[in-house]
Design an enzyme around this catalytic site. Sequence first.
Site, PDB file in Angstrom:
ATOM      1  N   THR A 449       1.177  -1.404   0.471  1.00  0.00           N
ATOM      2  CA  THR A 449       0.019  -0.045  -0.098  1.00  0.00           C
ATOM      3  C   THR A 449       0.726   1.665  -0.108  1.00  0.00           C
ATOM      4  O   THR A 449       0.664   2.098  -1.605  1.00  0.00           O
ATOM      5  CB  THR A 449      -1.012  -0.329   0.914  1.00  0.00           C
ATOM      6  OG1 THR A 449      -1.561  -1.281   0.900  1.00  0.00           O
ATOM      7  CG2 THR A 449      -1.542   1.017   1.104  1.00  0.00           C
ATOM      8  N   ASP A 507      -8.059   4.099  -0.600  1.00  0.00           N
ATOM      9  CA  ASP A 507      -6.693   4.473   0.275  1.00  0.00           C
ATOM     10  C   ASP A 507      -6.036   5.571  -0.756  1.00  0.00           C
ATOM     11  O   ASP A 507      -4.679   5.725  -0.933  1.00  0.00           O
ATOM     12  CB  ASP A 507      -5.587   3.280  -0.320  1.00  0.00           C
ATOM     13  CG  ASP A 507      -5.688   1.988   1.168  1.00  0.00           C
ATOM     14  OD1 ASP A 507      -7.215   2.226   1.440  1.00  0.00           O
ATOM     15  OD2 ASP A 507      -5.249   1.770   2.172  1.00  0.00           O
ATOM     16  N   ASP A 534     -11.552   3.801   2.799  1.00  0.00           N
ATOM     17  CA  ASP A 534     -10.454   4.710   3.723  1.00  0.00           C
ATOM     18  C   ASP A 534      -9.863   5.768   3.001  1.00  0.00           C
ATOM     19  O   ASP A 534      -8.427   5.366   2.618  1.00  0.00           O
ATOM     20  CB  ASP A 534      -9.802   3.479   3.499  1.00  0.00           C
ATOM     21  CG  ASP A 534     -10.543   1.629   4.249  1.00  0.00           C
ATOM     22  OD1 ASP A 534     -11.959   2.435   5.089  1.00  0.00           O
ATOM     23  OD2 ASP A 534     -10.016   0.771   4.406  1.00  0.00           O
ATOM     24  N   ARG A 595     -13.583   4.160  10.709  1.00  0.00           N
ATOM     25  CA  ARG A 595     -13.726   3.234  11.040  1.00  0.00           C
ATOM     26  C   ARG A 595     -12.205   2.626  11.023  1.00  0.00           C
ATOM     27  O   ARG A 595     -11.450   3.214  10.779  1.00  0.00           O
ATOM     28  CB  ARG A 595     -13.950   2.158   9.747  1.00  0.00           C
ATOM     29  CG  ARG A 595     -13.355   1.811   8.560  1.00  0.00           C
ATOM     30  CD  ARG A 595     -12.898   0.619   8.376  1.00  0.00           C
ATOM     31  NE  ARG A 595     -12.996   0.264   7.365  1.00  0.00           N
ATOM     32  CZ  ARG A 595     -13.162  -1.015   6.088  1.00  0.00           C
ATOM     33  NH1 ARG A 595     -13.806  -1.570   6.730  1.00  0.00           N
ATOM     34  NH2 ARG A 595     -12.297  -1.020   5.612  1.00  0.00           N
TER      35      ARG A 595
END
Length: 680
Positions: A449, A507, A534, A595
């Site tokens: 990532t 992301d 996210d 979250r």
Amino acid sequence: MAQHRRRRTALAVTVPLALTAAGTLAYSLLPSTQPKASAATAAPAWATATADGFASVNALGQNGTYGGRDGKTVTVKTQADLEKYATSTAPYVIVVAAAINIDPVGKEIKVQSNKTIVGSGTAGQIVGGGFFLGQGVHNVIIRNLTIRDTYQGTWNDKDHDYDGIQMDGAHHVWIDHNDIRHMADGLIDSRKDTTYLTVSWNKLSQDNKAFGIGWTSNVTADITVHHNWIRETEQRNPSTDNVAHAHLYNNYLEDDPGTDITSSYGDYSRGKTNMVLENSYFQGINNPVIRDSTATLVQRGSVFSGTSGRNESGGSGASWDPKSFYGYSLDKAADVPALLKSGAGPRSSIGTTATTTTTTSSATTLTVAQDGSGQYKTVQAAVNAVPANNPSRVVISVKPGTYRELVKVPANKPHITIQGTGSSRKDTVIVYNNAAGTQKPDGSGTYGTGGSATVAVDADDFQARNLTISNDFDEAAHTNIAQQAVALRTGSDKVFLDGVIVSGDQDTLLVDTAAKEKIGRVYISNSYVIGNVDFIFGRATAVIDKSVITLKKRYDGTSAGFVTAPSTAANRKGILIANSTVSGDVSSRSFYLGRPWHAGGDATLDPQTTVRNTSLSGAIKTTPWTDMSGYSWKDDRFAEYKNTGAGSGAASSDRPQLTDAQAANQEVADWLGDWTPTAS
């Protein structure tokens, strides 16, 4: 009528712009006969700005509008000095560094050609007077000033014709980032065939007449009016009379019901005006758009909220396309209020000398251009040229274009600014398409990532402005690999992103720190962050302020996502979203605000997201927080405070709200501590 020539897209090699938060500046080529300032007398970076819109068009012997940039730069604090330089026949950049009280009240200083009059940060004010540009005056820029208070106690005052800026027969004028208010007559009057005028990013308020254009039987004037916040004004918002080409876009017209001024109408196409009106936002305006039977008005893309009365379009005039005269980019109408509330009016970064936090040395500038007109053809090549452990600011000035490359700013190269020099943050794009599951070229595995980032910043005191950073990984074509695809990763302290777009899907923006025990502060203002899953995540102490967070559908057309996924260390501040807008073209109640991400299963983390004083669209779920990987959001720190919009909601066990006392300790300044982000 003068023949138009479309503005060139090539850029002059000169001192780079110190770009504003709204990102509205552009360059034009000088005519071959125009003398250029030598390196020894070069104007400050912000003084090299040139207009966009019709003021950028080459016509009437004037190649765009660049003001006094080829003359001396002088600083004034008195009326006598301001008049001395403004009325001179020589070119000047005149920096107004104080509040100047005009005597007598209502006097309009007669500005001559080839002038830039600019406020020094927010200090430059013209109190009790204004400016006049007479017949034939041209190439004038008036920027970053507060012009106020000639009001004599009577609205629609016929006895005191005191304007903020009046133009009678001028051409090539740019009025930008001013706060003009509380005048006796008009805030701006453009009369007697004044043409090639651009009015952008101004706050116009507290007046009977905001902006009148025309007052002539000739149909020759060409004007652009964009990104202006017009509020608490009764009429002329603007009124355009016999204007050949009037292009109005991305303006915010607001009638505040709590004041003694009520709008009688909004945008008005009068006489034989031919107007194109695009992507503006009308809030509570009576008769928001009107036209005479002899006028033409083309509308597209605007939002009307709480308006009433006439809203008209049509006419028999010839259709025309603003892009046949100049290039421009539209912001979404729904984003305009937040964008202008944060970006219109004077900016602290204009008219001031940039300094760094570590030295008083002047910044070094490196230019990047794909066409070879700069020092480097790629952004990474410019970063590579910065010496290790550089003690002072290095500005990497990137000309418009799409730069398909990976950019890495290593930890030993602090104090770097990367800024686009286009007229919009959309003009300069750094983009790549790696994902977490993409194989590295050397066969050593996948990127992961963090390694997928298009731009990776590990250096402290980094800044970026007026550009787009994107990851355009094609999820639909690669459904068999890990699809996290980061546009920007920060892993350092004192990162300032001002007037940027950070765009991706899953992301998008990773705000990280160099190590779990190290602090990493990130401040993002006047920007867009776009994504779906996210897409704002990490363990940094990060503030998104006065910005637009755009929710995006998944590659398969479904709507489901999470705005934030903080992985905050215990006793640290996490992610703060303040004074912003969260919206997007997605399904109702399909997105969570956040979250908890316990990265690596680390139970000692205490993730935090606070969303406050922010407009939430109906896309936000009524229970806006959710669990992640077995960790309950209720065990961590998630809260709201005084949010508005269809997506907001009352306090409950599923929707914790800060008390006023708690909110007092969760302000932007609490996140940033001893650091005050300053553009440089």
